[in-house]
Write an enzyme that holds these catalytic residues in place. Structure first.
Site, PDB file in Angstrom:
ATOM      1  N   ASP A  45      -3.652  31.586 -28.031  1.00  0.00           N
ATOM      2  CA  ASP A  45      -2.060  32.249 -28.468  1.00  0.00           C
ATOM      3  C   ASP A  45      -1.269  31.482 -27.591  1.00  0.00           C
ATOM      4  OD1 ASP A  45      -3.040  33.376 -25.987  1.00  0.00           O
ATOM      5  OD2 ASP A  45      -2.771  35.374 -26.827  1.00  0.00           O
ATOM      6  N   SER A  46      -1.772  30.609 -26.648  1.00  0.00           N
ATOM      7  CA  SER A  46      -0.767  29.714 -25.804  1.00  0.00           C
ATOM      8  C   SER A  46      -0.166  28.876 -26.947  1.00  0.00           C
ATOM      9  CB  SER A  46      -1.569  28.764 -25.165  1.00  0.00           C
ATOM     10  OG  SER A  46      -2.637  28.168 -25.979  1.00  0.00           O
ATOM     11  N   ASP A  84      -8.067  32.991 -30.644  1.00  0.00           N
ATOM     12  CA  ASP A  84      -7.633  33.978 -29.766  1.00  0.00           C
ATOM     13  C   ASP A  84      -7.244  35.341 -30.617  1.00  0.00           C
ATOM     14  OD1 ASP A  84      -7.601  34.120 -27.052  1.00  0.00           O
ATOM     15  OD2 ASP A  84      -5.862  32.580 -26.983  1.00  0.00           O
ATOM     16  N   LYS A 112     -11.730  35.530 -29.150  1.00  0.00           N
ATOM     17  CA  LYS A 112     -11.428  35.735 -27.692  1.00  0.00           C
ATOM     18  C   LYS A 112     -10.552  36.960 -27.576  1.00  0.00           C
ATOM     19  CE  LYS A 112      -9.287  32.846 -24.875  1.00  0.00           C
ATOM     20  NZ  LYS A 112      -7.900  33.595 -24.209  1.00  0.00           N
ATOM     21  N   GLU A 114      -8.655  39.433 -24.108  1.00  0.00           N
ATOM     22  CA  GLU A 114      -8.324  39.490 -22.687  1.00  0.00           C
ATOM     23  C   GLU A 114      -8.514  40.635 -22.328  1.00  0.00           C
ATOM     24  OE1 GLU A 114      -4.392  37.911 -22.067  1.00  0.00           O
ATOM     25  OE2 GLU A 114      -4.738  36.001 -23.330  1.00  0.00           O
ATOM     26  N   GLU A 181      -9.533  32.571 -15.773  1.00  0.00           N
ATOM     27  CA  GLU A 181      -8.232  31.815 -15.529  1.00  0.00           C
ATOM     28  C   GLU A 181      -7.536  32.172 -14.184  1.00  0.00           C
ATOM     29  OE1 GLU A 181      -5.631  32.027 -19.053  1.00  0.00           O
ATOM     30  OE2 GLU A 181      -3.893  31.224 -17.907  1.00  0.00           O
TER      31      GLU A 181
END
Ligand code: KIV
EC number: 2.1.2.11
Length: 264
Positions: A45-46, A84, A112, A114, A181
């Site tokens: 999602d960057s 993501d 993925k 978070e 990260e």
């Protein structure tokens, strides 16, 4: 190279072979990275920041993630595809199941998410239904407003212990991969030694089982900004495929990250 699966990555950890991963958002780059021999591609999602020019990943939608996952899928033959789950798309277990299904149907082989132990029930539910999960701890960018900026996490003993406990809980819930990260390298090493599943670091030191970089950082095209943990591999090679091959070889030989890329 044979098709890469979550079992291949686990075997690599067990054999002490380093895993190289990178982000991609379209078919052309995905094909080039696949042919260079990258082990996994993350549709991160960057993309909200590096493609859309937003100041965080929060505006990214599940429809945008599914669109870019479909694009990447068309370029890939062997690499593992991880997609993501964007901000608030897994706030409840039910949302997670519906939205993860969209990404799997778009071509992902793993999704993925978070966060720490609060995700245990969600991860178990996804895995029980056939959706492999990569967890993500440390500087989780969707929580940037809680952290008060993009800052290194886990520097206090209490927070470091909590991160180790979260990592164990995520593995117990069924996560098959863990991204770490922007954490001190000693913490990256501790978590990697504690878990049986592979860890993939970005600013988490040399001792994680693998590394991941945002492709724009690895190629030095992120608008005059180069994070401390990244390196411009294109500058060293002058060719995108060679740059990615160099990245893979530097990771596998333990030359990247160097001392200048790690947090203490
Ligand atoms: O969105 C992303 O690209 C990521 C990586 C930085 C791990 O989550």
């Amino acid at each position: 190279m044979a098709k890469i699966t979550t079992s291949s990555l686990l075997n690599m950890k067990q054999q002490g072979k380093k895993i190289s991963t990178i982000t991609a958002y379209d078919a052309s780059f995905a094909k080039l990275f696949d042919q260079a021999g990258i082990h996994a591609i993350l549709i991160g999602d960057s993309l909200g920041m590096v493609l859309q020019g937003q100041d965080s990943t929060l505006p990214v939608t599940i429809e945008e993630m599914a669109y870019h996952t479909r694009c990447v899928k068309r370029g890939v033959e062997e690499t593992l595809i991880i997609a993501d789950m964007p901000f608030m798309s897994y706030a409840t277990k039910e949302q997670a199941l519906t939205n993860a299904a969209l990404l799997m149907q778009a071509g992902a082989s793993m999704i993925k998410v978070e966060g720490g132990a609060w995700l245990n029930d969600t991860i178990s539910a996804l895995v029980e239904r056939g959706i492999p999960v990569c967890a993500h701890l440390g500087l989780t960018p969707q929580s940037v407003n809680i952290f008060g900026g993009f800052k290194v996490q886990g520097r206090d003993d209490d927070k470091a212990h909590k991160m180790v406990d979260d990592a164990k809980a995520l593995e117990a819930a069924g996560a098959q991969l863990l991204v770490l990260e922007c954490i001190p390298s000693t913490l990256g090493k501790t978590i990697t030694k504690t878990l049986s599943i592979p860890t993939i670091g970005i600013g988490a030191g040399k001792d994680t089982d693998g590394q991941i970089l945002v492709m724009h950082d690895a190629l030095g095209i992120a608008c005059n900004y180069m994070p401390k943990f990244s390196r411009n591999f294109l500058k060293d090679t002058g060719d995108i495929k060679k740059a990615v091959e160099l990245y893979i070889s530097e990771v596998s030989q333990g030359n990247f990250p160097g001392d200048e890329h790690i947090f203490k």
